[in-house]
Enzyme design. Structure first.
Site, PDB file in Angstrom:
ATOM      1  N   HIS A  25       4.406  -0.676  -0.971  1.00  0.00           N
ATOM      2  CA  HIS A  25       4.523  -1.058  -2.382  1.00  0.00           C
ATOM      3  C   HIS A  25       5.948  -1.565  -2.681  1.00  0.00           C
ATOM      4  O   HIS A  25       6.126  -2.557  -3.385  1.00  0.00           O
ATOM      5  CB  HIS A  25       4.255   0.151  -3.298  1.00  0.00           C
ATOM      6  CG  HIS A  25       2.866   0.714  -3.216  1.00  0.00           C
ATOM      7  ND1 HIS A  25       2.614   2.044  -2.959  1.00  0.00           N
ATOM      8  CD2 HIS A  25       1.653   0.137  -3.374  1.00  0.00           C
ATOM      9  CE1 HIS A  25       1.310   2.260  -2.973  1.00  0.00           C
ATOM     10  NE2 HIS A  25       0.695   1.116  -3.205  1.00  0.00           N
ATOM     11  N   LYS A  49      -9.723  10.017 -10.996  1.00  0.00           N
ATOM     12  CA  LYS A  49      -9.437   9.713  -9.587  1.00  0.00           C
ATOM     13  C   LYS A  49      -8.844  10.911  -8.852  1.00  0.00           C
ATOM     14  O   LYS A  49      -8.591  10.836  -7.659  1.00  0.00           O
ATOM     15  CB  LYS A  49      -8.475   8.514  -9.490  1.00  0.00           C
ATOM     16  CG  LYS A  49      -9.167   7.160  -9.569  1.00  0.00           C
ATOM     17  CD  LYS A  49      -8.254   6.064  -9.006  1.00  0.00           C
ATOM     18  CE  LYS A  49      -8.973   4.752  -8.802  1.00  0.00           C
ATOM     19  NZ  LYS A  49      -8.104   3.740  -8.169  1.00  0.00           N
ATOM     20  N   ARG A  98      -3.147  -6.408   2.430  1.00  0.00           N
ATOM     21  CA  ARG A  98      -2.683  -5.966   3.752  1.00  0.00           C
ATOM     22  C   ARG A  98      -3.485  -6.617   4.862  1.00  0.00           C
ATOM     23  O   ARG A  98      -2.976  -6.929   5.924  1.00  0.00           O
ATOM     24  CB  ARG A  98      -2.811  -4.443   3.869  1.00  0.00           C
ATOM     25  CG  ARG A  98      -1.822  -3.682   3.017  1.00  0.00           C
ATOM     26  CD  ARG A  98      -2.242  -2.263   2.882  1.00  0.00           C
ATOM     27  NE  ARG A  98      -3.562  -2.189   2.253  1.00  0.00           N
ATOM     28  CZ  ARG A  98      -4.125  -1.088   1.814  1.00  0.00           C
ATOM     29  NH1 ARG A  98      -3.508   0.057   1.974  1.00  0.00           N
ATOM     30  NH2 ARG A  98      -5.306  -1.107   1.250  1.00  0.00           N
ATOM     31  N   SER A 136      -1.394   4.901   0.611  1.00  0.00           N
ATOM     32  CA  SER A 136      -0.990   6.201   0.050  1.00  0.00           C
ATOM     33  C   SER A 136      -1.848   7.314   0.623  1.00  0.00           C
ATOM     34  O   SER A 136      -1.362   8.406   0.923  1.00  0.00           O
ATOM     35  CB  SER A 136      -1.138   6.184  -1.474  1.00  0.00           C
ATOM     36  OG  SER A 136      -0.324   5.189  -2.037  1.00  0.00           O
TER      37      SER A 136
HETATM   38  O1  PNS Z   1      -3.867   1.073  -6.183  1.00  0.00           O
HETATM   39  P1  PNS Z   1      -5.285   0.823  -6.551  1.00  0.00           P
HETATM   40  O2  PNS Z   1      -6.015   2.132  -6.766  1.00  0.00           O
HETATM   41  O3  PNS Z   1      -5.974  -0.080  -5.559  1.00  0.00           O
HETATM   42  O4  PNS Z   1      -5.269   0.040  -7.959  1.00  0.00           O
HETATM   43  C1  PNS Z   1      -6.474  -0.323  -8.599  1.00  0.00           C
HETATM   44  C2  PNS Z   1      -6.202  -0.816 -10.034  1.00  0.00           C
HETATM   45  C3  PNS Z   1      -5.406   0.206 -10.824  1.00  0.00           C
HETATM   46  C4  PNS Z   1      -5.432  -2.103  -9.990  1.00  0.00           C
HETATM   47  C5  PNS Z   1      -7.596  -1.074 -10.688  1.00  0.00           C
HETATM   48  O5  PNS Z   1      -8.393   0.062 -10.524  1.00  0.00           O
HETATM   49  C6  PNS Z   1      -7.502  -1.407 -12.164  1.00  0.00           C
HETATM   50  O6  PNS Z   1      -7.064  -2.470 -12.537  1.00  0.00           O
HETATM   51  N1  PNS Z   1      -7.920  -0.461 -13.033  1.00  0.00           N
HETATM   52  C7  PNS Z   1      -7.901  -0.631 -14.459  1.00  0.00           C
HETATM   53  C8  PNS Z   1      -9.299  -0.734 -15.042  1.00  0.00           C
HETATM   54  C9  PNS Z   1      -9.766  -2.175 -15.078  1.00  0.00           C
HETATM   55  O7  PNS Z   1      -9.148  -3.043 -15.642  1.00  0.00           O
HETATM   56  N2  PNS Z   1     -10.904  -2.405 -14.435  1.00  0.00           N
HETATM   57  C10 PNS Z   1     -11.468  -3.727 -14.312  1.00  0.00           C
HETATM   58  C11 PNS Z   1     -10.719  -4.515 -13.243  1.00  0.00           C
HETATM   59  S1  PNS Z   1     -11.722  -5.632 -12.472  1.00  0.00           S
END
Ligand code: PNS
Length: 170
Positions: A25, A49, A98, A136
């Site tokens: 990150h 989560k 990645r 993570s």
């Molecule tokens: O690090 P991660 O868990 O891969 O991040 C995922 C994240 C936080 C980017 C994604 O879950 C997100 O944007 N969540 C917010 C809810 C949302 O907007 N959902 C619709 C997106 S298509």
């Protein structure tokens, strides 16, 4: 970027769970800073989560990692990412890629976000190859099993993991 010199006045959101932040990150944020004047790290606050670190702890770890760096801001968000991006007047969302295996989910998210807010652009950035295997979840697993995570996370994260697990029998 040197001092307060402006690149283009543009801001990007770098969203994620960051449970906890890894060197992968950090690498993406450093790369993002070459393109944007401000990177707002958006830490998803979603207790469903079941994160190891609370949203406040995750924010603190990122803030400590980027202490003194005025180009990096850290905030929590809940609900839709596009709403968070809109509230912060972001020009783009950055996501790290990645491997090809990340692509399908990321592509789906980027297009859904565009459907929800046509103005938002998603920029995919590749971390350094040395972090291409890093996540993570793997860091937490390796740490709990007694493996060395020294080169994988910022020192504050290693300390925080030691603190978290000091009372559990590893
Ligand atoms: O690090 P991660 O868990 O891969 O991040 C995922 C994240 C936080 C980017 C994604 O879950 C997100 O944007 N969540 C917010 C809810 C949302 O907007 N959902 C619709 C997106 S298509």
């Amino acid at each position: 970027m040197q001092g307060t010199e402006l690149l283009n006045g543009k801001k990007a959101i770098y969203p994620g769970s960051f449970d906890p932040i890894t060197n992968g990150h950090v690498d993406i944020i450093q790369r993002g800073k070459k393109i944007f004047d401000k990177i707002i790290v958006g830490v998803l606050d979603n207790p469903k989560k079941m994160p190891l670190f609370s949203a406040e702890e995750r924010v603190e770890l990122i803030k400590k990692t980027f202490e003194g760096d005025r180009a990096v801001e850290v905030k929590t968000f809940s609900g839709l990412l596009v709403e968070f991006a809109r509230q912060n007047q972001a020009d783009a969302v950055i996501r790290g890629l990645r491997a090809i295996s990340d692509f399908e989910y990321e592509f789906q998210m980027a297009l859904m976000n565009r459907k929800l807010w046509s103005e938002i652009e998603t920029l995919f950035m590749m971390p350094s190859l040395k972090y291409s295997f890093l996540s993570s979840n793997l860091v937490k697993e390796v740490f709990q099993l007694g493996g060395c995570i020294k080169d994988l996370v910022p020192p504050v994260v290693e300390e925080a993991l030691k603190d978290k697990f000091k009372n559990s029998n590893k």
